[in-house]
Design an enzyme around this catalytic site. Sequence first.
Site, PDB file in Angstrom:
ATOM      1  N   LYS A 137       0.754  -1.094  -0.082  1.00  0.00           N
ATOM      2  CA  LYS A 137       0.002   0.056   0.099  1.00  0.00           C
ATOM      3  C   LYS A 137       0.673   1.179   0.135  1.00  0.00           C
ATOM      4  CE  LYS A 137      -3.726  -2.327   2.197  1.00  0.00           C
ATOM      5  NZ  LYS A 137      -4.679  -2.995   3.310  1.00  0.00           N
ATOM      6  N   GLN A 145      -5.192  -1.894   9.568  1.00  0.00           N
ATOM      7  CA  GLN A 145      -5.018  -3.145   8.946  1.00  0.00           C
ATOM      8  C   GLN A 145      -5.359  -4.136   9.864  1.00  0.00           C
ATOM      9  OE1 GLN A 145      -3.606  -3.312   5.771  1.00  0.00           O
ATOM     10  NE2 GLN A 145      -4.128  -5.759   5.701  1.00  0.00           N
ATOM     11  N   ASP A 170     -11.270   1.962   3.184  1.00  0.00           N
ATOM     12  CA  ASP A 170     -11.360   0.508   3.145  1.00  0.00           C
ATOM     13  C   ASP A 170     -12.844  -0.022   2.884  1.00  0.00           C
ATOM     14  OD1 ASP A 170      -9.302  -1.274   3.104  1.00  0.00           O
ATOM     15  OD2 ASP A 170      -8.752  -1.046   5.108  1.00  0.00           O
TER      16      ASP A 170
HETATM   17  N1  GUN Z   1      -6.837  -7.521   5.916  1.00  0.00           N
HETATM   18  C1  GUN Z   1      -6.892  -8.187   4.840  1.00  0.00           C
HETATM   19  N2  GUN Z   1      -7.486  -7.327   3.703  1.00  0.00           N
HETATM   20  C2  GUN Z   1      -7.716  -6.053   4.271  1.00  0.00           C
HETATM   21  C3  GUN Z   1      -8.018  -4.960   3.679  1.00  0.00           C
HETATM   22  O1  GUN Z   1      -8.492  -4.942   2.322  1.00  0.00           O
HETATM   23  N3  GUN Z   1      -7.768  -3.773   4.549  1.00  0.00           N
HETATM   24  C4  GUN Z   1      -7.543  -4.027   5.831  1.00  0.00           C
HETATM   25  N4  GUN Z   1      -7.336  -2.850   6.503  1.00  0.00           N
HETATM   26  N5  GUN Z   1      -7.003  -4.961   6.252  1.00  0.00           N
HETATM   27  C5  GUN Z   1      -7.128  -6.271   5.619  1.00  0.00           C
END
Ligand code: GUN
Length: 280
Positions: free
Chosen positions: A46, A90, A113
């Site tokens: 990211k 996350q 998200d």
């Molecule tokens: N854990 C697994 N996929 C994701 C995601 O797309 N965003 C976040 N914040 N955590 C995750």
Amino acid sequence: MILLDGKALSTLLIDSVREKAVQLKPALAVILVGEDPASLTYVRNKQKACERAGIRYLETHFPVTVSQEELLRKIDEVNRDPAINGLIVQIPLPPHIRVPLVIRAIDPKKDVDGFHAYNIGKTVLSPEFEDLPPATPLGIVKLLDHYKIPIQGQEAVVVGHSNIVGKPISIMMLNRNATVTTCHIFTRDLKAHTKRADILIVAAGKPKLITADMVKKDAVVIDVGITRMKDGTLQGDVDFEAVSKKASYITPVPGGVGPMTVAALILNTIRATERQRSDE
Ligand code: GUN
């Protein structure tokens, strides 16, 4: 069989927002808790995507022992900071932290998200209402659209009913007029359902759950699963080697859905920033 190249499309989409990013100067805050190896990898990806897009990236890395109060305080601080446009926490989080409380604390306008109930609610209504849809489902829809794979009238079967993938992608396929079946851990005869799928989306987190006998010839197969095996390799939820011989289109793991989630996060960050500016 045609490979759905999420890596290439992700790069294309990230590059497509660079001009906008120069004007908007968006900033994304990422909160990471602990040292989960998969999370560390995702967060690095990211960060790289933000750098490529021209989005300011601000990371806060808490130790696994961080209290829920401290985490919520940080979220509140980011919510209030007008210079920050997007915020993600996350997942997974350690067991002493309640994920629903954390997600509820994120300002829905900054929830890039798309996990907050407000954004999920808008996603349920219709594609016109989708504002900040969940990143992985948005990435999947972008991938299908790019390869001009029709959704309307198709039998779509989703395996997995998580809040972050299975449920929202089921809704988004329904809103695009697919006939949707959502299977999950309690489904009695999984194969009876998957065999009927024109579009099969698998997000179960079980390596090689889907074998060739469970897939219809010429199906479109989207593999969301990614598990690191003991030998260090990454394995999807689909037995790629065998299923790719039957599928018309299939995503590789890695290089399929993973990079599309990152691209969707970037698109959502730009969209959130634009909306915040037009509210001012
Ligand atoms: N854990 C697994 N996929 C994701 C995601 O797309 N965003 C976040 N914040 N955590 C995750």
